[in-house]
Design a protein around this motif. Structure first.
Motif, PDB file in Angstrom:
ATOM      1  N   CYS A  64       0.790  -1.180  -0.090  1.00  0.00           N
ATOM      2  CA  CYS A  64      -0.196   0.003  -0.107  1.00  0.00           C
ATOM      3  C   CYS A  64       0.748   1.222   0.022  1.00  0.00           C
ATOM      4  O   CYS A  64       1.837   1.288   0.830  1.00  0.00           O
ATOM      5  CB  CYS A  64      -1.013  -0.085   1.227  1.00  0.00           C
ATOM      6  N   THR A  66       0.313   4.073   0.853  1.00  0.00           N
ATOM      7  CA  THR A  66      -0.206   5.002   2.068  1.00  0.00           C
ATOM      8  C   THR A  66       0.399   4.469   3.244  1.00  0.00           C
ATOM      9  O   THR A  66       1.112   5.114   4.037  1.00  0.00           O
ATOM     10  CB  THR A  66      -1.486   5.103   1.993  1.00  0.00           C
ATOM     11  N   CYS A  67       0.105   2.931   3.649  1.00  0.00           N
ATOM     12  CA  CYS A  67       0.633   2.487   4.940  1.00  0.00           C
ATOM     13  C   CYS A  67       1.512   1.449   4.534  1.00  0.00           C
ATOM     14  O   CYS A  67       2.067   0.944   6.064  1.00  0.00           O
ATOM     15  CB  CYS A  67      -0.883   2.255   5.652  1.00  0.00           C
ATOM     16  N   CYS A  87      -6.633  -1.852   0.950  1.00  0.00           N
ATOM     17  CA  CYS A  87      -5.666  -2.569   2.294  1.00  0.00           C
ATOM     18  C   CYS A  87      -6.622  -2.541   3.393  1.00  0.00           C
ATOM     19  O   CYS A  87      -7.878  -1.920   3.228  1.00  0.00           O
ATOM     20  CB  CYS A  87      -4.353  -1.838   2.412  1.00  0.00           C
ATOM     21  N   ALA A  89      -6.627  -0.950   5.801  1.00  0.00           N
ATOM     22  CA  ALA A  89      -6.761   0.363   6.593  1.00  0.00           C
ATOM     23  C   ALA A  89      -7.753   1.195   5.706  1.00  0.00           C
ATOM     24  O   ALA A  89      -7.978   2.186   5.983  1.00  0.00           O
ATOM     25  CB  ALA A  89      -5.563   1.120   6.798  1.00  0.00           C
ATOM     26  N   HIS A  91      -7.408   1.966   2.571  1.00  0.00           N
ATOM     27  CA  HIS A  91      -6.365   2.905   1.376  1.00  0.00           C
ATOM     28  C   HIS A  91      -6.636   2.200   0.186  1.00  0.00           C
ATOM     29  O   HIS A  91      -6.928   0.928  -0.225  1.00  0.00           O
ATOM     30  CB  HIS A  91      -5.155   3.054   1.288  1.00  0.00           C
TER      31      HIS A  91
HETATM   32 ZN    ZN Z   1      -2.998   1.141   3.212  1.00  0.00          ZN
END
Ligand code: ZN
Length: 126
Positions: A64, A66-67, A87, A89, A91
């Protein structure tokens, strides 16, 4: 990398069939009620599956942006042949190296129909 804030949520919702005859004042004796049916493929805007293991795309483990998560994805395949990865989370990013042919090779038969994206996510455990 192309990143998007969110999926076009409407696009993954199964369409609701228009109710026949609404607003029409007519008498049709013995008119059979519409059979409830599973949506035909042409009625569905997208399909989704859970992908627990690391997802390898062209030899790289997709993470991902982002994370950094690299496993436990929800993979969406939309009618326009685009594939999106979500994902744990939440995203979401489009993965242009994947397409519907890839999705179909890696997914099982569709066995659940969901009226909304959120319903599908809940069913898949996200
Ligand atoms: Zn993520």
């Amino acid at each position: 990398m192309l990143a998007q804030e969110s999926l076009p949520f409407d696009a993954v919702q199964a369409k609701t069939p228009a109710s026949a005859g609404a607003g029409v004042d007519a008498v049709v004796p013995d008119f059979p009620p519409a059979d409830p049916r599973a949506p035909a493929p042409q009625d569905v805007e997208g399909v989704m599956m859970r992908w627990m293991q690391p997802l390898v795309v062209d030899g790289d483990v997709h993470a991902c942006p982002t994370c950094g998560a690299y496993r436990d994805w929800i993979v969406f395949c939309l009618r326009d042949d685009s594939v999106w990865l979500r994902c744990r989370a939440g995203h979401q990013v489009q993965e242009p190296r994947l397409n519907a042919a890839w999705f179909n090779r890696n997914s099982g038969p569709v066995d659940h129909w969901h009226p909304t994206l959120e319903d599908g996510l809940r069913h898949l455990g996200h």
